[in-house]
Design a protein around this motif. Structure first.
Motif, PDB file in Angstrom:
ATOM      1  N   ALA A 242       7.211  13.945   2.535  1.00  0.00           N
ATOM      2  CA  ALA A 242       7.009  13.732   3.703  1.00  0.00           C
ATOM      3  C   ALA A 242       5.681  14.287   3.889  1.00  0.00           C
ATOM      4  CB  ALA A 242       7.914  14.352   4.778  1.00  0.00           C
ATOM      5  N   ARG A 243       4.917  15.156   3.406  1.00  0.00           N
ATOM      6  CA  ARG A 243       3.921  15.885   3.537  1.00  0.00           C
ATOM      7  C   ARG A 243       2.751  14.906   2.847  1.00  0.00           C
ATOM      8  NH1 ARG A 243       2.508  19.144  -1.485  1.00  0.00           N
ATOM      9  NH2 ARG A 243       3.812  18.627  -3.210  1.00  0.00           N
ATOM     10  N   THR A 244       3.094  14.083   2.120  1.00  0.00           N
ATOM     11  CA  THR A 244       2.150  13.233   1.589  1.00  0.00           C
ATOM     12  C   THR A 244       1.804  11.862   2.716  1.00  0.00           C
ATOM     13  OG1 THR A 244       3.674  11.391   0.794  1.00  0.00           O
ATOM     14  CG2 THR A 244       2.845  13.303  -0.723  1.00  0.00           C
ATOM     15  N   VAL A 245       2.593  11.925   3.688  1.00  0.00           N
ATOM     16  CA  VAL A 245       2.479  10.808   4.792  1.00  0.00           C
ATOM     17  C   VAL A 245       1.837  11.623   6.139  1.00  0.00           C
ATOM     18  CG1 VAL A 245       3.551   9.245   6.380  1.00  0.00           C
ATOM     19  CG2 VAL A 245       4.114   9.307   3.748  1.00  0.00           C
ATOM     20  N   PHE A 246       2.357  12.668   6.427  1.00  0.00           N
ATOM     21  CA  PHE A 246       2.280  13.342   7.714  1.00  0.00           C
ATOM     22  C   PHE A 246       2.259  14.828   7.853  1.00  0.00           C
ATOM     23  CE2 PHE A 246       6.808  12.818   7.972  1.00  0.00           C
ATOM     24  CZ  PHE A 246       7.141  13.874   8.586  1.00  0.00           C
ATOM     25  N   PRO A 247       1.537  15.569   8.540  1.00  0.00           N
ATOM     26  CA  PRO A 247       1.559  17.192   8.491  1.00  0.00           C
ATOM     27  C   PRO A 247       2.854  17.542   8.835  1.00  0.00           C
ATOM     28  CG  PRO A 247      -0.397  16.315   9.530  1.00  0.00           C
ATOM     29  CD  PRO A 247       0.475  15.046   9.293  1.00  0.00           C
ATOM     30  N   CYS A 248       3.484  18.451   8.045  1.00  0.00           N
ATOM     31  CA  CYS A 248       4.898  18.973   8.548  1.00  0.00           C
ATOM     32  C   CYS A 248       5.354  20.435   7.840  1.00  0.00           C
ATOM     33  CB  CYS A 248       6.048  17.864   8.140  1.00  0.00           C
ATOM     34  SG  CYS A 248       5.857  17.419   6.478  1.00  0.00           S
ATOM     35  N   PHE A 249       6.331  20.824   8.101  1.00  0.00           N
ATOM     36  CA  PHE A 249       6.856  21.774   7.384  1.00  0.00           C
ATOM     37  C   PHE A 249       7.913  21.283   6.417  1.00  0.00           C
ATOM     38  CE2 PHE A 249       5.949  23.818  11.467  1.00  0.00           C
ATOM     39  CZ  PHE A 249       4.986  24.571  11.128  1.00  0.00           C
ATOM     40  N   ASP A 250       7.469  20.965   5.283  1.00  0.00           N
ATOM     41  CA  ASP A 250       8.244  19.979   4.122  1.00  0.00           C
ATOM     42  C   ASP A 250       9.080  21.037   3.444  1.00  0.00           C
ATOM     43  OD1 ASP A 250       8.953  17.643   3.483  1.00  0.00           O
ATOM     44  OD2 ASP A 250       7.360  17.113   2.084  1.00  0.00           O
ATOM     45  N   GLN A 251      10.009  21.467   3.919  1.00  0.00           N
ATOM     46  CA  GLN A 251      11.320  22.477   3.078  1.00  0.00           C
ATOM     47  C   GLN A 251      12.439  22.093   3.948  1.00  0.00           C
ATOM     48  OE1 GLN A 251       8.866  26.005   4.479  1.00  0.00           O
ATOM     49  NE2 GLN A 251      10.861  26.933   4.705  1.00  0.00           N
ATOM     50  N   PRO A 252      13.580  21.979   3.316  1.00  0.00           N
ATOM     51  CA  PRO A 252      14.881  21.817   3.525  1.00  0.00           C
ATOM     52  C   PRO A 252      15.536  22.747   4.680  1.00  0.00           C
ATOM     53  CG  PRO A 252      15.100  22.577   1.311  1.00  0.00           C
ATOM     54  CD  PRO A 252      13.720  22.502   1.708  1.00  0.00           C
ATOM     55  N   ASP A 253      15.103  24.022   4.849  1.00  0.00           N
ATOM     56  CA  ASP A 253      15.773  24.650   5.675  1.00  0.00           C
ATOM     57  C   ASP A 253      15.114  25.069   6.834  1.00  0.00           C
ATOM     58  OD1 ASP A 253      13.538  26.191   4.308  1.00  0.00           O
ATOM     59  OD2 ASP A 253      14.776  27.943   4.081  1.00  0.00           O
ATOM     60  N   LEU A 254      14.052  24.066   7.176  1.00  0.00           N
ATOM     61  CA  LEU A 254      13.350  24.068   8.562  1.00  0.00           C
ATOM     62  C   LEU A 254      13.572  22.594   9.273  1.00  0.00           C
ATOM     63  CD1 LEU A 254       9.897  26.047   8.061  1.00  0.00           C
ATOM     64  CD2 LEU A 254      11.936  26.835   9.291  1.00  0.00           C
ATOM     65  N   LYS A 255      14.816  22.584   9.507  1.00  0.00           N
ATOM     66  CA  LYS A 255      15.483  21.291  10.287  1.00  0.00           C
ATOM     67  C   LYS A 255      14.664  21.202  11.713  1.00  0.00           C
ATOM     68  CE  LYS A 255      19.806  20.658   8.120  1.00  0.00           C
ATOM     69  NZ  LYS A 255      21.244  20.404   8.224  1.00  0.00           N
ATOM     70  N   ALA A 256      14.624  19.909  11.990  1.00  0.00           N
ATOM     71  CA  ALA A 256      13.819  19.504  13.289  1.00  0.00           C
ATOM     72  C   ALA A 256      14.281  18.143  13.886  1.00  0.00           C
ATOM     73  CB  ALA A 256      12.382  19.465  12.779  1.00  0.00           C
ATOM     74  N   ASN A 257      13.894  17.938  14.947  1.00  0.00           N
ATOM     75  CA  ASN A 257      14.397  16.878  15.599  1.00  0.00           C
ATOM     76  C   ASN A 257      12.886  15.933  15.490  1.00  0.00           C
ATOM     77  OD1 ASN A 257      15.639  18.839  17.626  1.00  0.00           O
ATOM     78  ND2 ASN A 257      17.036  17.027  16.929  1.00  0.00           N
ATOM     79  N   PHE A 258      13.028  14.576  15.431  1.00  0.00           N
ATOM     80  CA  PHE A 258      11.963  13.689  15.065  1.00  0.00           C
ATOM     81  C   PHE A 258      11.997  12.595  16.373  1.00  0.00           C
ATOM     82  CE2 PHE A 258      12.694  15.458  10.993  1.00  0.00           C
ATOM     83  CZ  PHE A 258      11.489  15.726  10.683  1.00  0.00           C
ATOM     84  N   LEU A 259      11.121  12.674  17.017  1.00  0.00           N
ATOM     85  CA  LEU A 259      10.769  11.407  18.259  1.00  0.00           C
ATOM     86  C   LEU A 259       9.635  10.632  17.785  1.00  0.00           C
ATOM     87  CD1 LEU A 259      11.830  10.846  21.162  1.00  0.00           C
ATOM     88  CD2 LEU A 259       9.776  12.112  22.202  1.00  0.00           C
ATOM     89  N   LEU A 260      10.059   9.351  17.466  1.00  0.00           N
ATOM     90  CA  LEU A 260       9.401   8.228  16.708  1.00  0.00           C
ATOM     91  C   LEU A 260       9.000   7.210  17.433  1.00  0.00           C
ATOM     92  CD1 LEU A 260       8.382   7.266  14.075  1.00  0.00           C
ATOM     93  CD2 LEU A 260      10.514   6.341  13.785  1.00  0.00           C
ATOM     94  N   THR A 261       7.806   6.668  17.388  1.00  0.00           N
ATOM     95  CA  THR A 261       7.337   5.444  18.011  1.00  0.00           C
ATOM     96  C   THR A 261       6.698   4.686  16.646  1.00  0.00           C
ATOM     97  OG1 THR A 261       7.061   6.467  20.296  1.00  0.00           O
ATOM     98  CG2 THR A 261       5.672   4.340  19.602  1.00  0.00           C
ATOM     99  N   LEU A 262       6.957   3.304  16.764  1.00  0.00           N
ATOM    100  CA  LEU A 262       6.337   2.612  15.534  1.00  0.00           C
ATOM    101  C   LEU A 262       5.677   1.088  16.393  1.00  0.00           C
ATOM    102  CD1 LEU A 262       9.100   2.525  12.972  1.00  0.00           C
ATOM    103  CD2 LEU A 262       7.033   3.707  12.690  1.00  0.00           C
ATOM    104  N   THR A 263       4.545   1.048  16.068  1.00  0.00           N
ATOM    105  CA  THR A 263       4.047  -0.302  16.545  1.00  0.00           C
ATOM    106  C   THR A 263       3.868  -1.021  15.213  1.00  0.00           C
ATOM    107  OG1 THR A 263       2.695   0.610  18.381  1.00  0.00           O
ATOM    108  CG2 THR A 263       1.891  -1.143  17.604  1.00  0.00           C
ATOM    109  N   VAL A 264       4.382  -2.217  15.390  1.00  0.00           N
ATOM    110  CA  VAL A 264       4.344  -3.228  14.135  1.00  0.00           C
ATOM    111  C   VAL A 264       3.982  -4.548  14.560  1.00  0.00           C
ATOM    112  CG1 VAL A 264       6.170  -1.748  13.074  1.00  0.00           C
ATOM    113  CG2 VAL A 264       6.811  -3.734  14.385  1.00  0.00           C
TER     114      VAL A 264
END
Length: 945
Positions: A242-264
């Motif tokens: 995930a860290r190769t695509v967007f800035p994040c805390f890329d570790q399994p024990d920091l769970k989060a919610n993701f609010l996504l918008t896609l323009t295609v």
């Protein structure tokens, strides 16, 4: 004076003082435990009911973690002290002579953030521990604008909301891209400079504060993990991408919610973790808004977009959505409904078995051409390899079971891995063992115990042995210091030995107790994180066995036992029967397990259960039995290890009535051949050739022909292989013609296609391909004719246009592109093949990993090794880069495709020299090399000594 006054007090006052003293003691305990719970809650971003008070402090948890558990048995108390560090643990037991109830007051440990780690590439264990101690309540809001041209940049914006319990140190946010990909950073309303160091954006503490924080970013997304194709793409972030695509805390024990918008681009369909809320057309593009996802680790966040067919059907009370690119009308007709039904069957079974309803907001899945894995368990957007889902009327039983199994596997992950997630990737095996184990249970529920037992034996044991017998064998649970090495943990031990271990554990505990323990575990840690030690602590409550010692040999150590026996007779009656086990390599230890030994007579058999919980076990129930024709060890296929082969069984092997007993016998014979015990390669090959006309079980026939191909190419010298080719071709062709079952016919035809060498067989196959006229009773589809064309091209000694002709026959764009990629690897011109191999040194040419490994298999075919052996040194040199840049299975599939059929002295010398000259080589990758080249090593002993 106090004593005197106290004695004069009345009873009620005495009682009141006792209550006050008790409350003071209790408050001290509650204070200490509450402090600990707050620390854990802040780290998990979860409610206190999901915490484990036994973990005394955050600092202890991420360095050296100690757990104390007490069990009582026969009036004695045993205290188990389990010390864990980096996934390794040691168990000590102290036994006292009486049970004394004690109120334990746990002193409050100093609470505060762990010392910030040194900045380094990847996500280190120390970094993960530090961030876990201060970060909680993470919310990602992401907006990706995906252009129609795959080479164009994907512009993105992001908001990361989170709470900090301390803000005195710099905060590292993972982003493995160039600094110029980041266009702006605003932290809590203030512009922040872009400081990117060793894969991390560094946020200065002056911009942060305790409590709620917000970081707004504009950036160009990384491409590799988005798997962009001309008209579709898919995000695949496991384990740390995930860290190769967007800035994040890329570790399994920091769970989060993701609010996504896609323009295609207009006309593209989309699928993600959350439910689609709405869409808006803006000129040539459409913007899709998704509902906030369930709480997930970054490796489970995903989405796909592209030109797909979109199908929706009800699964119970839920609407499920399916995206696919298949164009074959027959495959679509015969597969789509079956795919939805398989998901429904798996969900219904798992809801019933776990007692927990489907744990996520939606059911959705996508079939991706040439996907890297069989499947990936993103909630709401499960990704599958398309070829494993879409089958036609020529599909074998094994292919149908495999489809059901992969769907059940990925569905099981919704509970095991997605709902309850490992804290650190050293326990990645936990999610995989349960996914495989529960998928097998779904198979048992749908197809019966006989099919389940046979499938379990054939799927898991040979694959597990293929690693565990090698010098590179790894334990189920491995140490992991940095998530950038997490991919090296994946392999056949966690996918295949672990389910065998889990089945033995279920047998040990009993099915009911095992299920109760797993249900408690899921309920306690749902939507949070857990470790193997957490699970063992719960299961121990339901078992009389010391699971900590049991766990040590099965989970924390590699290897398998070797079994031997002694038997005495008096007047043709058994007077003594002793079975022993010893480690194949390494220190002395035993593997507690249960399995059957069978005595085979002319008209009946006698089965005996063996509880192999010691180094030597006397089979007392067998004493007094008549001398059998032969003995079958591990006759029910449950035992794990290298079992003896009774050579008296060979003449009657194919007369055994039980498919499981025949399968177990095939596996045992092959493993003994590899070990140099009892039987040689040519002897076993001839035995198995006799069986191809006698074996009628489809799954066993597939296994038997697989062993024939393995021995033929890897353990028979080229000169001997050429001499026996015509005979083997005739045996397979005749057996196919005599066979009445269509699926068995197809298995035999595929084996014939693989082993043929003579001009007559080549002409026979070319005629079948050219006229598209399959042998009587064999159903061949487009994929089969493509495979045939590849085989003919490989084995041709003259220039042929067969691959170009086959490409013209193919109408599906994805399959046409695959064949075009493979063509240079099969060229008759060595210079073309050299250029193809050299091109793989560029990462962009390895993007389609499934295509690459298929091409490498043809490039390093036994028929091309005189010119391809020069690729081996460079292939080994590239392994570290393959591990850094590829997906989790790529290093092992790279090595297997290259070395899978080599047998020469020169090839082994290249491997041996490489390992000796790289004494400080990454130990996990060294193990992968030793695993992949083990048959090559054994061939040296079998063929040249």
């Amino acid at each position: 004076m106090l004593t005197k006054d106290f004695n004069k007090m009345n009873y009620k006052l005495k009682l009141l003082l006792k209550i006050i003293i008790l409350l003071l003691c209790l408050s001290a305990t509650v204070y200490a435990q509450t402090t600990i719970k707050k620390s854990k809650t802040a780290k998990h971003g979860a409610s206190a009911k999901h915490t484990t008070p036994a973990k005394h402090s955050t600092a202890v948890k991420h360095s050296a973690q100690t757990k104390h558990t007490t069990t009582t048995k026969h009036g004695k108390t045993t205290k188990h002290v389990v010390t864990t560090k980096h996934g390794k643990h040691t168990v000590h037991s102290e036994e006292t002579t009486e049970v004394i109830p004690v109120t334990h007051i746990i002193p409050a440990a100093p609470v505060g953030p762990i010392k910030p780690p040194v900045i380094e590439p990847g996500v280190s264990y120390n970094l993960a521990a530090y961030r876990h101690s201060i970060t909680s309540n993470i919310q990602y809001t992401l907006d990706f604008n995906i252009p129609s041209i795959k080479s164009a940049d994907i512009k993105a914006t992001e908001t990361i909301g989170f709470d900090l319990s301390a803000s005195t140190q710099s905060l590292e946010i993972d982003f493995k891209q160039n600094a110029n990909n980041v266009k702006s950073i605003i932290v809590n309303g203030t512009n922040s400079p872009v400081i990117l160091k060793d894969d991390h954006l560094i946020i200065d503490p002056q911009y942060l504060h305790r409590g709620t924080n917000k970081i707004d970013l504009q950036f160009i997304a990384g491409n590799v993990a988005l798997n962009r194709n001309d008209d579709f793409m898919y995000a695949l972030f496991v384990p740390d991408r995930a860290r190769t695509v967007f800035p994040c805390f890329d570790q399994p024990d920091l769970k989060a919610n993701f609010l996504l918008t896609l323009t295609v681009p207009n006309g593209w369909s989309v699928l993600a973790n959350g439910i689609k809320k709405d869409s808006v057309i803006n000129g040539q593009q459409t913007t899709f808004h998704f509902a906030n996802s369930d709480k997930l680790p970054t490796y489970l966040f995903s989405f796909t977009a592209g030109k797909y067919t979109d199908v929706k059907k009800m699964i119970g009370t839920r609407q499920a959505e399916f995206l696919y690119r298949e164009t074959d009308p027959l495959k679509i007709k015969l597969s789509v409904d079956s795919i939805f039904k398989a998901h429904e069957n798996a969900i219904n079974f798992l809801e019933d078995w776990t007692g927990i309803p489907f744990p996520f907001q939606k059911v959705g899945f996508v079939a991706i051409p040439d996907f890297q894995f069989g499947g990936m368990e993103h909630p709401g957007e499960v990704q599958y390899k398309a070829s494993g889902l879409f089958l036609d009327d020529g599909a074998t039983k094994d292919m149908l079971i495999a489809r059901s199994n992969v769907i059940s596997h990925e569905t099981s992950h919704m509970w095991f891995g997605d709902m309850v997630t490992m804290e650190w990737f050293n326990d990645v095996w936990m999610k995989e063992v349960f996914a495989n184990f529960m998928a097998d249970k779904v198979t048992e529920n749908l197809m019966g115990s006989e099919t389940f037992n046979l499938k379990f034996l054939q799927d898991h044991y040979p694959a597990a042995y293929g690693v565990d017998r090698t010098p590179g064998a790894n334990p189920i649970r491995q140490q992991l210091d940095n998530l950038q090495d997490a991919g090296s943990l994946y392999g056949n031990i966690i996918y295949h030995k672990a389910p065998i271990m889990m089945r033995q554990l279920e047998l040990l505990m009993g099915k009911d107790n095992f299920q109760k323990g797993i249900r408690e575990y899921l309920d306690k840690y749902k939507y949070g994180n857990a470790t193997w030690d957490d699970l063992i602590a719960i299961l121990s409550k339901y078992s009389k066995t010391d699971l900590y010692n049991w766990n040590k040999v099965w989970v924390n150590e590699p290897g398998r036992p070797v079994f031997n026996y002694t038997i005495d007779y008096k007047k043709n009656v058994i007077s003594k029967f002793t079975l022993t086990q010893a480690p194949e390599t390494g220190p002395k230890r035993i593997w507690p397990q249960v399995f059957d030994v069978s005595l085979i007579y002319s008209s009946y058999r006698k089965d005996f259960k063996v509880d192999m919980n010691q180094a030597a076990v006397s089979l007392k129930d067998v004493i007094g039995s008549d001398k059998p024709m032969f003995i079958l060890f591990n006759s029910n296929g449950l035992g794990y290890g290298l079992f003896p082969t009774d050579k008296n069984s060979f003449s009657r092997l194919f007369d055994l009535q039980s498919p499981v007993q025949r399968a177990s016998s095939y596996i045992t014979a092959y493993e003994n051949m590899l070990a140099g015990r009892d039987i040689k390669p040519d002897e076993l090959l001839n035995l198995f050739i006799k069986g191809i006309a006698a074996e009628k079980d489809e799954m066993n026939l597939r296994s038997l022909t697989g062993y024939i191909q393995s021995i033929y190419w890897e353990f028979i010298l080229p000169s001997a292989r050429q001499q026996m080719a015509a005979t083997l071709e005739t045996e397979l062709w005749d057996a196919m013609q005599q066979e009445t079952l269509p699926n068995n016919k197809k298995i035999l035809f595929r084996a014939y296609q693989d082993i043929y060498l003579t001009p007559a067989a080549r002409a026979n196959l070319y005629k079948i391909w050219q006229q598209k006229q399959a042998p009587a009773g064999v159903k061949l589809n487009e994929d089969d004719y493509t495979s045939m064309a590849l085989s003919i091209a490989l084995k041709s000694d003259t220039v042929t246009s067969i691959l170009k002709q086959q490409e013209a026959r193919i109408t599906n764009t994805d399959r046409k592109n695959r064949l075009e990629f493979l063509m240079p690897a099969l060229s008759l011109d060595p210079a073309v093949r050299d250029a193809f191999f050299n091109s793989l040194q560029q990462q962009k040419n390895r993007a389609k990993e499934a295509w690459v490994t298929t091409a490498l298999g043809y490039l390093n075919s036994p028929l091309r090794q005189s010119t391809s052996i020069k690729y081996l040194p460079k292939s080994l040199e590239m392994v570290e880069e393959i591990q850094r840049t590829g997906d989790v299975f790529f290093p092992q599939s790279w090595l297997a495709a290259i070395f899978g059929n080599y047998q020469s002295k020169e090839a082994w010398q290249i491997v041996d020299s490489f390992l000796k000259s790289h004494s400080n080589y990454n130990p996990k990758l060294k193990d992968k090399i030793l695993q992949a080249t083990d048959n090559l090593y054994r061939a040296q002993k079998q063929l040249y000594q």
